[in-house]
Write a protein that holds these residues in place. Structure first.
Motif, PDB file in Angstrom:
ATOM      1  N   ILE A  36      28.516  42.886  15.068  1.00  0.00           N
ATOM      2  CA  ILE A  36      28.404  41.500  14.604  1.00  0.00           C
ATOM      3  C   ILE A  36      29.724  40.764  14.811  1.00  0.00           C
ATOM      4  CG2 ILE A  36      28.038  40.043  12.574  1.00  0.00           C
ATOM      5  CD1 ILE A  36      26.112  42.254  11.550  1.00  0.00           C
ATOM      6  N   GLN A  37      30.818  41.405  14.451  1.00  0.00           N
ATOM      7  CA  GLN A  37      32.133  40.799  14.630  1.00  0.00           C
ATOM      8  C   GLN A  37      32.424  40.537  16.109  1.00  0.00           C
ATOM      9  OE1 GLN A  37      35.302  43.057  12.859  1.00  0.00           O
ATOM     10  NE2 GLN A  37      36.915  41.676  13.571  1.00  0.00           N
ATOM     11  N   GLY A  38      32.079  41.501  16.973  1.00  0.00           N
ATOM     12  CA  GLY A  38      32.290  41.315  18.403  1.00  0.00           C
ATOM     13  C   GLY A  38      31.477  40.173  18.967  1.00  0.00           C
ATOM     14  N   TRP A  39      30.218  40.098  18.569  1.00  0.00           N
ATOM     15  CA  TRP A  39      29.372  39.012  19.055  1.00  0.00           C
ATOM     16  C   TRP A  39      29.833  37.653  18.530  1.00  0.00           C
ATOM     17  CZ3 TRP A  39      26.933  39.155  23.248  1.00  0.00           C
ATOM     18  CH2 TRP A  39      26.139  40.235  23.651  1.00  0.00           C
ATOM     19  N   ARG A  40      30.414  37.637  17.308  1.00  0.00           N
ATOM     20  CA  ARG A  40      30.925  36.374  16.780  1.00  0.00           C
ATOM     21  C   ARG A  40      32.002  35.795  17.700  1.00  0.00           C
ATOM     22  NH1 ARG A  40      29.748  32.066  13.792  1.00  0.00           N
ATOM     23  NH2 ARG A  40      28.859  33.364  12.139  1.00  0.00           N
ATOM     24  N   THR A  41      32.801  36.653  18.302  1.00  0.00           N
ATOM     25  CA  THR A  41      33.803  36.197  19.269  1.00  0.00           C
ATOM     26  C   THR A  41      33.128  35.507  20.452  1.00  0.00           C
ATOM     27  OG1 THR A  41      35.249  38.045  18.670  1.00  0.00           O
ATOM     28  CG2 THR A  41      35.697  36.953  20.752  1.00  0.00           C
ATOM     29  N   PHE A  72      14.021  45.610  14.436  1.00  0.00           N
ATOM     30  CA  PHE A  72      14.035  44.323  15.130  1.00  0.00           C
ATOM     31  C   PHE A  72      14.366  43.188  14.159  1.00  0.00           C
ATOM     32  CE2 PHE A  72      11.744  46.038  18.899  1.00  0.00           C
ATOM     33  CZ  PHE A  72      12.347  45.293  19.893  1.00  0.00           C
ATOM     34  N   ALA A  73      13.743  43.209  12.983  1.00  0.00           N
ATOM     35  CA  ALA A  73      13.980  42.148  12.009  1.00  0.00           C
ATOM     36  C   ALA A  73      15.434  42.142  11.536  1.00  0.00           C
ATOM     37  CB  ALA A  73      13.031  42.305  10.821  1.00  0.00           C
ATOM     38  N   GLN A  74      15.978  43.318  11.262  1.00  0.00           N
ATOM     39  CA  GLN A  74      17.364  43.388  10.812  1.00  0.00           C
ATOM     40  C   GLN A  74      18.325  42.971  11.919  1.00  0.00           C
ATOM     41  OE1 GLN A  74      18.553  44.134   7.585  1.00  0.00           O
ATOM     42  NE2 GLN A  74      20.326  43.194   8.605  1.00  0.00           N
ATOM     43  N   ALA A  75      18.042  43.381  13.154  1.00  0.00           N
ATOM     44  CA  ALA A  75      18.895  42.991  14.272  1.00  0.00           C
ATOM     45  C   ALA A  75      18.883  41.480  14.459  1.00  0.00           C
ATOM     46  CB  ALA A  75      18.448  43.695  15.553  1.00  0.00           C
ATOM     47  N   ALA A  76      17.722  40.855  14.275  1.00  0.00           N
ATOM     48  CA  ALA A  76      17.637  39.401  14.391  1.00  0.00           C
ATOM     49  C   ALA A  76      18.501  38.728  13.324  1.00  0.00           C
ATOM     50  CB  ALA A  76      16.185  38.950  14.265  1.00  0.00           C
ATOM     51  N   GLU A  77      18.430  39.232  12.107  1.00  0.00           N
ATOM     52  CA  GLU A  77      19.268  38.680  11.045  1.00  0.00           C
ATOM     53  C   GLU A  77      20.751  38.875  11.364  1.00  0.00           C
ATOM     54  OE1 GLU A  77      20.103  39.905   6.480  1.00  0.00           O
ATOM     55  OE2 GLU A  77      18.014  39.363   6.933  1.00  0.00           O
ATOM     56  N   ASN A  78      21.088  40.044  11.899  1.00  0.00           N
ATOM     57  CA  ASN A  78      22.478  40.301  12.289  1.00  0.00           C
ATOM     58  C   ASN A  78      22.936  39.326  13.365  1.00  0.00           C
ATOM     59  OD1 ASN A  78      22.373  42.482  10.550  1.00  0.00           O
ATOM     60  ND2 ASN A  78      22.204  44.026  12.166  1.00  0.00           N
ATOM     61  N   ALA A  79      22.038  39.027  14.325  1.00  0.00           N
ATOM     62  CA  ALA A  79      22.392  38.102  15.408  1.00  0.00           C
ATOM     63  C   ALA A  79      22.682  36.706  14.866  1.00  0.00           C
ATOM     64  CB  ALA A  79      21.274  38.057  16.444  1.00  0.00           C
ATOM     65  N   ILE A  80      21.892  36.249  13.922  1.00  0.00           N
ATOM     66  CA  ILE A  80      22.150  34.946  13.315  1.00  0.00           C
ATOM     67  C   ILE A  80      23.471  34.974  12.549  1.00  0.00           C
ATOM     68  CG2 ILE A  80      21.307  33.230  11.682  1.00  0.00           C
ATOM     69  CD1 ILE A  80      19.742  33.449  14.362  1.00  0.00           C
ATOM     70  N   GLU A  81      23.745  36.078  11.849  1.00  0.00           N
ATOM     71  CA  GLU A  81      25.034  36.219  11.174  1.00  0.00           C
ATOM     72  C   GLU A  81      26.184  36.177  12.175  1.00  0.00           C
ATOM     73  OE1 GLU A  81      27.509  39.473   8.453  1.00  0.00           O
ATOM     74  OE2 GLU A  81      25.346  39.707   8.697  1.00  0.00           O
ATOM     75  N   ALA A  82      25.950  36.679  13.381  1.00  0.00           N
ATOM     76  CA  ALA A  82      26.981  36.682  14.422  1.00  0.00           C
ATOM     77  C   ALA A  82      27.136  35.331  15.095  1.00  0.00           C
ATOM     78  CB  ALA A  82      26.647  37.739  15.478  1.00  0.00           C
ATOM     79  N   GLY A  83      26.334  34.347  14.702  1.00  0.00           N
ATOM     80  CA  GLY A  83      26.517  32.994  15.212  1.00  0.00           C
ATOM     81  C   GLY A  83      25.578  32.568  16.312  1.00  0.00           C
TER      82      GLY A  83
END
Length: 369
Positions: free
Chosen positions: A85-90, A168-179
């Motif tokens: 998540i932190q990496g994708w936020r970059t 899949f649902a948790q990964a989607a939530e993580n992606a939104i958290e990552a911006g």
């Protein structure tokens, strides 16, 4: 007269929160395998690469693992740990600062994997069918990557299915958290969801196999779980009705995809993304399929598959699609939108540097201005 590809638009399916896009160009998802190791972590190099291409109306990232058992190739990114998540936020911060919009493509590869990625266990799949002529790229102990054949998978039980849907649902939530502005569910190209859709890879006799409704169940339960978590207006689905590679030549796939389109329309997702075959002797997509798809799906339709300006203009003017995705052309042309709009010659990508490595053949291609 402005080419329709360069006109602004928005993505929605009767949503109160449409996503505005600066043009109708999409950067298609392409595996590039540049993550930091160990852990398959998105990094600054990836942020630079995607930000360079932010003049596309929409960027869809390379396919991203939803869990530690969903990987099929070395160095592909994940989105299931805090480090991911932190990496994708970059990455998302860089793209947004450059004025772009970006969706994260989520996948589970199913049988298109290897024991190397599964702690020595067999990959999971709808049915235990040995893949034929299907290989995955693996880098071992610092060696150059090598293609390995996929082993016999293990048939998923009901608990496996429910767990992957939750992933899949948790990964989607993580992606939104990552911006990310949204996510795309990869339901094509012979990976897990596609394996459930097709009669040749799905031989189940329970509620997830047999007739079309049952073969669609896994896809729809994934879409419903993801939409409940982040909102259907931030969800896209990629399907590949005319692709036959990875042993996916199913005689019932086209009507199955049309049924899927009707169900997806009712869900109110943002878009459907058609992965069209892009090799030299690929089948032509018939117009009657495009008409039938439009009749069933009223949201945004994206098409991808060796489009140029002429083909893009035809498909947009005919109303068969709303956005056109470009893949390979974006590799060596970070300013592809400018080049196409101003008739500037396109640079050629170095195909020896597609997967793995450093900035060479990745983020070192210059813009023309």
């Amino acid at each position: 007269m402005t080419h329709p590809l360069f006109t602004p638009t928005s993505m929605s399916n009767n949503s109160q929160q449409p996503i505005a896009l600066s043009n109708r160009m999409v950067m298609a998802p392409m595996t590039r395998a540049r993550t930091s190791q160990p852990g398959n972590i998105p990094n600054e190099m990836m942020a630079e690469y995607y930000a360079q291409r932010a003049s596309a109306g929409l960027i869809i990232t390379e396919a991203t693992q939803i869990s530690d058992d969903s990987q099929g190739y070395s160095f592909t990114p994940g989105v299931y740990t805090s480090e991911h998540i932190q990496g994708w936020r970059t990455v998302t911060d860089a793209v947004h600062q450059a004025g772009g919009k970006i969706f994260n493509q989520l996948w589970h590869v199913g049988t298109v994997s290897h024991t190397h990625f599964q702690n020595g266990e067999a990959p999971i799949a709808p049915s235990a069918i040995q893949p034929i002529d299907t290989q995955v790229w693996i880098v071992k102990d610092g060696e150059d990557g090598t293609m390995f054949p996929c082993p016999m998978p293990r048939e998923m039980n009901t608990d496996d299915i429910k767990r992957v849907i939750a992933d899949f649902a948790q990964a989607a939530e993580n992606a939104i958290e990552a911006g990310f502005d949204g996510i795309e569910i990869h339901g094509g190209n012979g990976y897990l969801i596609d394996q459930f859709l097709r009669t040749n890879s799905n031989k189940r006799t329970d509620e997830y196999g047999g007739n079309r409704e049952n073969r669609l169940r896994f896809l729809m339960e994934v879409v419903e779980a993801v939409s409940a978590r982040i909102g259907a207006e931030r969800v896209g689905v990629r399907l590949a009705p005319f692709a036959t590679f990875k042993d996916m030549d199913c005689p019932d796939i086209v009507p199955t995809i049309l049924d899927a389109a009707e169900h997806l329309n009712q869900c109110g997702i943002a878009y459907m993304h058609l992965s069209e075959a892009d090799w030299d002797d690929a089948p032509t997509i018939p117009d009657d399929f495009r008409v039938a798809l439009r009749e069933r799906f009223s949201g945004t339709i994206i098409v991808a598959g060796r489009y140029d300006l002429k083909r893009a203009e035809y498909i947009l003017d005919a109303g068969y699609a709303d956005l056109v995705a470009f893949g390979r052309a974006f590799l060596a042309n970070p300013d592809l939108a400018h080049r196409l709009a101003n008739d500037v010659a396109l640079a050629e990508a170095d195909n020896t540097k597609l997967f793995g490595g450093n900035k060479s053949g990745y983020s070192d291609y210059p813009a023309c201005v």
